[in-house]
Write an enzyme that holds these catalytic residues in place. Structure first.
Site, PDB file in Angstrom:
ATOM      1  N   CYS A   2      36.878  30.975  43.073  1.00 13.88           N
ATOM      2  CA  CYS A   2      35.453  29.204  43.858  1.00 13.88           C
ATOM      3  C   CYS A   2      37.789  29.237  43.902  1.00 13.88           C
ATOM      4  CB  CYS A   2      35.601  28.581  42.396  1.00 13.88           C
ATOM      5  SG  CYS A   2      34.117  29.465  40.876  1.00 13.88           S
ATOM      6  N   ARG A  27      39.501  33.425  49.437  1.00 14.13           N
ATOM      7  CA  ARG A  27      39.104  33.410  48.164  1.00 14.13           C
ATOM      8  C   ARG A  27      37.633  33.938  47.597  1.00 14.13           C
ATOM      9  NH1 ARG A  27      42.486  29.911  46.109  1.00 14.13           N
ATOM     10  NH2 ARG A  27      41.097  29.959  43.957  1.00 14.13           N
ATOM     11  N   TRP A  75      32.353  31.298  42.807  1.00 13.52           N
ATOM     12  CA  TRP A  75      31.446  32.281  42.947  1.00 13.52           C
ATOM     13  C   TRP A  75      31.498  32.866  41.255  1.00 13.52           C
ATOM     14  CZ3 TRP A  75      34.523  36.416  39.396  1.00 13.52           C
ATOM     15  CH2 TRP A  75      34.649  37.772  39.816  1.00 13.52           C
ATOM     16  N   ASN A 100      36.912  25.254  39.151  1.00 10.23           N
ATOM     17  CA  ASN A 100      37.442  26.539  39.498  1.00 10.23           C
ATOM     18  C   ASN A 100      37.688  27.068  37.899  1.00 10.23           C
ATOM     19  OD1 ASN A 100      38.663  28.526  39.434  1.00 10.23           O
ATOM     20  ND2 ASN A 100      40.308  27.668  40.716  1.00 10.23           N
ATOM     21  N   GLY A 101      37.067  27.870  37.306  1.00  6.47           N
ATOM     22  CA  GLY A 101      37.563  28.576  36.294  1.00  6.47           C
ATOM     23  C   GLY A 101      36.860  28.700  35.101  1.00  6.47           C
ATOM     24  N   GLU A 484      46.290  53.343  45.682  1.00  2.82           N
ATOM     25  CA  GLU A 484      46.165  51.996  46.841  1.00  2.82           C
ATOM     26  C   GLU A 484      45.059  52.975  47.757  1.00  2.82           C
ATOM     27  OE1 GLU A 484      46.613  48.998  46.262  1.00  2.82           O
ATOM     28  OE2 GLU A 484      46.379  48.724  48.576  1.00  2.82           O
ATOM     29  N   LYS A 488      41.690  50.954  48.783  1.00  9.14           N
ATOM     30  CA  LYS A 488      40.791  49.773  49.514  1.00  9.14           C
ATOM     31  C   LYS A 488      40.120  50.111  50.269  1.00  9.14           C
ATOM     32  CE  LYS A 488      43.368  47.426  49.973  1.00  9.14           C
ATOM     33  NZ  LYS A 488      44.944  46.606  49.017  1.00  9.14           N
ATOM     34  N   GLU A 491      37.528  48.826  47.639  1.00  8.48           N
ATOM     35  CA  GLU A 491      37.130  47.550  48.025  1.00  8.48           C
ATOM     36  C   GLU A 491      36.296  46.957  49.448  1.00  8.48           C
ATOM     37  OE1 GLU A 491      40.876  45.099  46.341  1.00  8.48           O
ATOM     38  OE2 GLU A 491      41.527  46.468  48.193  1.00  8.48           O
ATOM     39  N   HIS A 507      42.493  70.299  36.935  1.00  9.49           N
ATOM     40  CA  HIS A 507      42.058  70.231  35.272  1.00  9.49           C
ATOM     41  C   HIS A 507      41.133  69.349  35.554  1.00  9.49           C
ATOM     42  CE1 HIS A 507      45.697  71.400  33.815  1.00  9.49           C
ATOM     43  NE2 HIS A 507      46.669  70.462  34.833  1.00  9.49           N
ATOM     44  N   LYS A 606      39.927  36.950  46.350  1.00  8.88           N
ATOM     45  CA  LYS A 606      40.914  36.593  46.821  1.00  8.88           C
ATOM     46  C   LYS A 606      41.935  36.869  45.960  1.00  8.88           C
ATOM     47  CE  LYS A 606      44.759  37.790  49.422  1.00  8.88           C
ATOM     48  NZ  LYS A 606      44.619  39.270  49.835  1.00  8.88           N
TER      49      LYS A 606
HETATM   50  C1  G6P Z   1      42.418  40.847  43.089  1.00  7.54           C
HETATM   51  C2  G6P Z   1      42.737  40.824  44.989  1.00  7.54           C
HETATM   52  C3  G6P Z   1      43.692  41.534  45.627  1.00  7.54           C
HETATM   53  C4  G6P Z   1      45.162  41.822  44.092  1.00  7.54           C
HETATM   54  C5  G6P Z   1      44.557  41.836  42.912  1.00  7.54           C
HETATM   55  C6  G6P Z   1      46.349  40.801  42.150  1.00  7.54           C
HETATM   56  O1  G6P Z   1      41.763  41.347  42.962  1.00  7.54           O
HETATM   57  O2  G6P Z   1      41.542  40.973  45.766  1.00  7.54           O
HETATM   58  O3  G6P Z   1      43.801  41.975  46.141  1.00  7.54           O
HETATM   59  O4  G6P Z   1      45.667  42.628  44.469  1.00  7.54           O
HETATM   60  O5  G6P Z   1      43.835  40.660  43.000  1.00  7.54           O
HETATM   61  O6  G6P Z   1      46.255  39.761  42.900  1.00  7.54           O
HETATM   62  P1  G6P Z   1      47.738  39.504  42.852  1.00  7.54           P
HETATM   63  O7  G6P Z   1      47.187  37.783  44.151  1.00  7.54           O
HETATM   64  O8  G6P Z   1      48.218  38.772  41.465  1.00  7.54           O
HETATM   65  O9  G6P Z   1      48.813  40.296  43.761  1.00  7.54           O
END
Ligand code: G6P
Length: 611
Positions: A2, A27, A75, A100-101, A484, A488, A491, A507, A606
């Site tokens: 949010c 976000r 959100w 937010n929260g 990673e 990506k 995501e 395995h 985000k």
């Molecule tokens: C969310 C974002 C990711 C990020 C993660 C941790 O899931 O979408 O891109 O890696 O949070 O966020 P931070 O701000 O703690 O790196």
């Protein structure tokens, strides 16, 4: 997650709030809304499911005018993304709240408020806050004290903003566990979930501290109160990254822009931190040198992409600094019985510095007898930075694309600095230090050369658009890079992707390999190369389509079923930084081909400020 914007201004706030919401879109959210107090004491509200553009269309049809208002991107946590659940939430016709929260005790409060005669119109936890404040306001007739007394009843995490039609020039904001900043204008005052939301109106910010409550009033008056209700002075910081970060410039997506910013931001992350032949340990703070000498172990805690950076660092720290390292996701760490050996440094990694689990892990760690805490973070003034003993800023500048790119590589650069700083106090050979410092200096140039391979990477992406699954393989420090890469791809392109250490292939995952399963391997020229090559043969033997990113010095030729993209030769230790780049670009191009929302992928946020 949010997003909140609020304003008490000399002009009509509708445009300011709308622009703020657009700037918070990155976000992640699923609905949006706004409440503005009109000059004649009416509370106007508009809400829409979907993008901010949908709210904008509602406002175009029915504009709002007034000098004071709040707005929100939601959100969904409690209740589906519907208009009824979108914020602002009202109590009666005169009070509006955005939040937010998560309010953990909302059920008990809801029952109490229903018994007191309040009628609920949403499934959200936020609506209890609106009614709670309304009930207290009826007694006190003062919005500030009504918010203060209501907050005392809340359990959980929140950042919130409140307006009341009886006080048409006042916005009350509060934070406890979720971020909120105050924007200091000229005779105007603002609040927002982050500075980016407000850069169109100011570059001066107060970063509220945990438990702070703020009252914005006419003429730009800003009063901050701490948890005990006393007025406190908080520093005003100037935001230094400029407003360029908030626009895509020549790029089609923020993610692509941020990928291409990596040569510059990696250089920024290293700037002023490298001596002639060693890392300047003071970059971590004046007390770092003495402290690092006492470090005997390291615990690294993070989430998402930041966690992957921590996994890479384990290979580096153990190899070059000789210090045992444990890396863990914050949501697991914080609920575990952790054993902390003497002399353990606690390291958090976070782009935002506001991730709820990482922050909670830091607070949990504080009770556990660690030597000290170090935050490697991208947002100055964030909660993580403020609450850690040592900090190193990654200097990536604001990252807007939800899928992290430049924040990750700058974290890696910062972690290599940590490795060398600890190496200095743990007897790392001076020649190796000097060799790595030189290699770091050359890194931005190498990053540029890899990004210049974009066309070739885009050509590879066509092989993925119709696929539903993909497998990423790496060995050693490139296993986290494979993780990673898989993250990506899932995501932003919604292709199911998994990563395995290449040695684990037989395995289990080998059973999945056929012509429908593209397999992506990162093959730098390191001591594990020959072993990786045998793993690739295992894939080929089962008809798997291979995509290999290999060092230019590696003799691996293209043949049917094997596509090879050669990368410039790089010092073995820094290869993870380089090999993550083609994986970012590959995911990006696959997502573009699939037509997904690259910068704001579905269901993701985000900055994850709730648990
Ligand atoms: C969310 C974002 C990711 C990020 C993660 C941790 O899931 O979408 O891109 O890696 O949070 O966020 P931070 O701000 O703690 O790196």
């Amino acid at each position: 997650m949010c997003g909140i914007v609020g304003a008490v201004a000399q002009r009509n706030v509708e445009g300011i709030l709308l622009e703020g919401l657009k700037r918070l879109e990155y976000r992640g959210y699923d609905s949006a809304g706004m409440a503005v107090l009109s000059g004649d004491g009416r509370l106007q509200r508009s809400r829409a499911v979907g993008k901010v553009a949908a709210l904008e269309a509602c406002l175009a049809a029915e504009p709002m005018t007034g000098h004071c208002g709040i707005a929100h991107t939601r959100w969904a946590t409690h209740g589906r993304p519907t208009e009824d659940n979108a914020h602002p939430h009202l109590s009666g016709e005169r009070l509006a709240v955005v939040h937010n929260g998560i309010i953990e005790n909302h059920e008990v409060l809801r029952e109490e408020l229903v018994a007191a005669g309040y009628r609920f119109t949403s499934q959200t936890d936020t609506e209890v806050v609106a009614h709670l404040i309304d009930r207290d306001y009826r007694h006190s007739q003062d919005l500030l004290s009504a918010v203060q007394s209501s907050l005392a009843r809340l359990e959980g995490a929140y950042a919130l903003a409140v307006v009341h039609a009886d006080e048409p020039d006042v916005v009350i904001g509060a934070r406890q566990g979720s971020p909120l900043v105050v924007g200091v204008g000229i005779d105007e005052a603002f609040i927002g979930s982050d500075p980016l939301a407000l850069l169109q109106v100011t570059d001066r910010f107060i970063y509220l501290q945990e438990g702070d409550l703020v009252r914005l009033a006419d003429g730009g008056r800003i009063d901050v109160y701490d948890t005990s209700g006393r007025t406190v002075e908080r520093e005003v910081d100037t935001f230094e990254h400029g407003d360029g970060a908030a626009s895509k410039g020549e790029y089609r997506h923020f993610m692509l822009k941020e990928i291409h910013e990596q040569p510059a931001v990696i250089a920024a992350a290293l700037e002023g931190r490298l001596g002639d032949s060693a890392v300047l340990v003071e970059s971590f703070g004046p007390e770092a040198r003495a402290l690092f000498e006492r470090v005997q172990q390291i615990h690294i805690v993070a989430c998402g992409t930041s966690y992957h950076a921590g996994l890479v660092a384990r290979y580096w720290l153990e190899r070059y600094a000789g210090v045992p390292v444990q890396v863990e996701v914050a949501s697991e760490y914080r609920y575990r019985q952790v054993v902390v050996p003497e002399g353990t440094l606690f390291v958090t990694l976070s782009q935002s510095g506001e991730t709820a689990d990482t922050l909670a892990a830091l607070r949990f760690a504080r009770e556990k007898g660690y030597l000290a805490s170090l935050a490697i973070c991208n947002v100055p003034g964030s909660s993580l930075v403020r609450e850690s003993d040592l900090t190193l800023m990654t200097q990536a500048g604001p990252e807007i694309g939800v899928a992290s790119t430049k924040a990750f590589t700058t974290q890696l650069a910062a972690l290599m600095l940590l490795t060398l700083a600890l190496g200095r106090s743990h007897g790392l050979d001076e020649a190796i230090q000097s060799e790595l410092v030189n290699a770091l200096r050359g890194l931005p140039r190498l990053v540029e050369r890899v990004l210049a391979l974009d066309e070739g990477i885009e050509a590879l992406s066509t092989g993925f658009a119709e696929k539903h699954h993909a497998l990423f393989l790496g060995r050693g420090a490139h296993f986290p890079i494979a993780l990673e890469g898989a993250l990506k791809l899932k995501e932003i392109s919604y292709i199911h992707a998994e990563a395995y250490p290449a040695g684990e292939l037989k395995h289990g995952p080998l059973a999945l390999v056929d012509s429908e399963m593209p397999v992506i391997a990162v093959a730098p020229n390191d001591e594990l190369l020959d072993k990786l090559k045998s793993n690739l043969q295992e894939v080929r033997a089962r008809g798997g389509e291979l995509y290999v990113f290999a060092d230019e010095q590696v003799s691996l030729a293209e043949e049917p079923g094997i596509r090879v993209l050669h990368l410039p030769h790089v010092h073995e230790a820094l290869a993870p930084l380089l090999y993550t780049l083609p994986l970012q670009l590959l995911s990006y191009h696959v997502a573009v081909l699939k037509g997904t929302d690259v910068d704001q992928p579905r269901n993701l946020a985000k900055s994850v400020t709730v648990e």
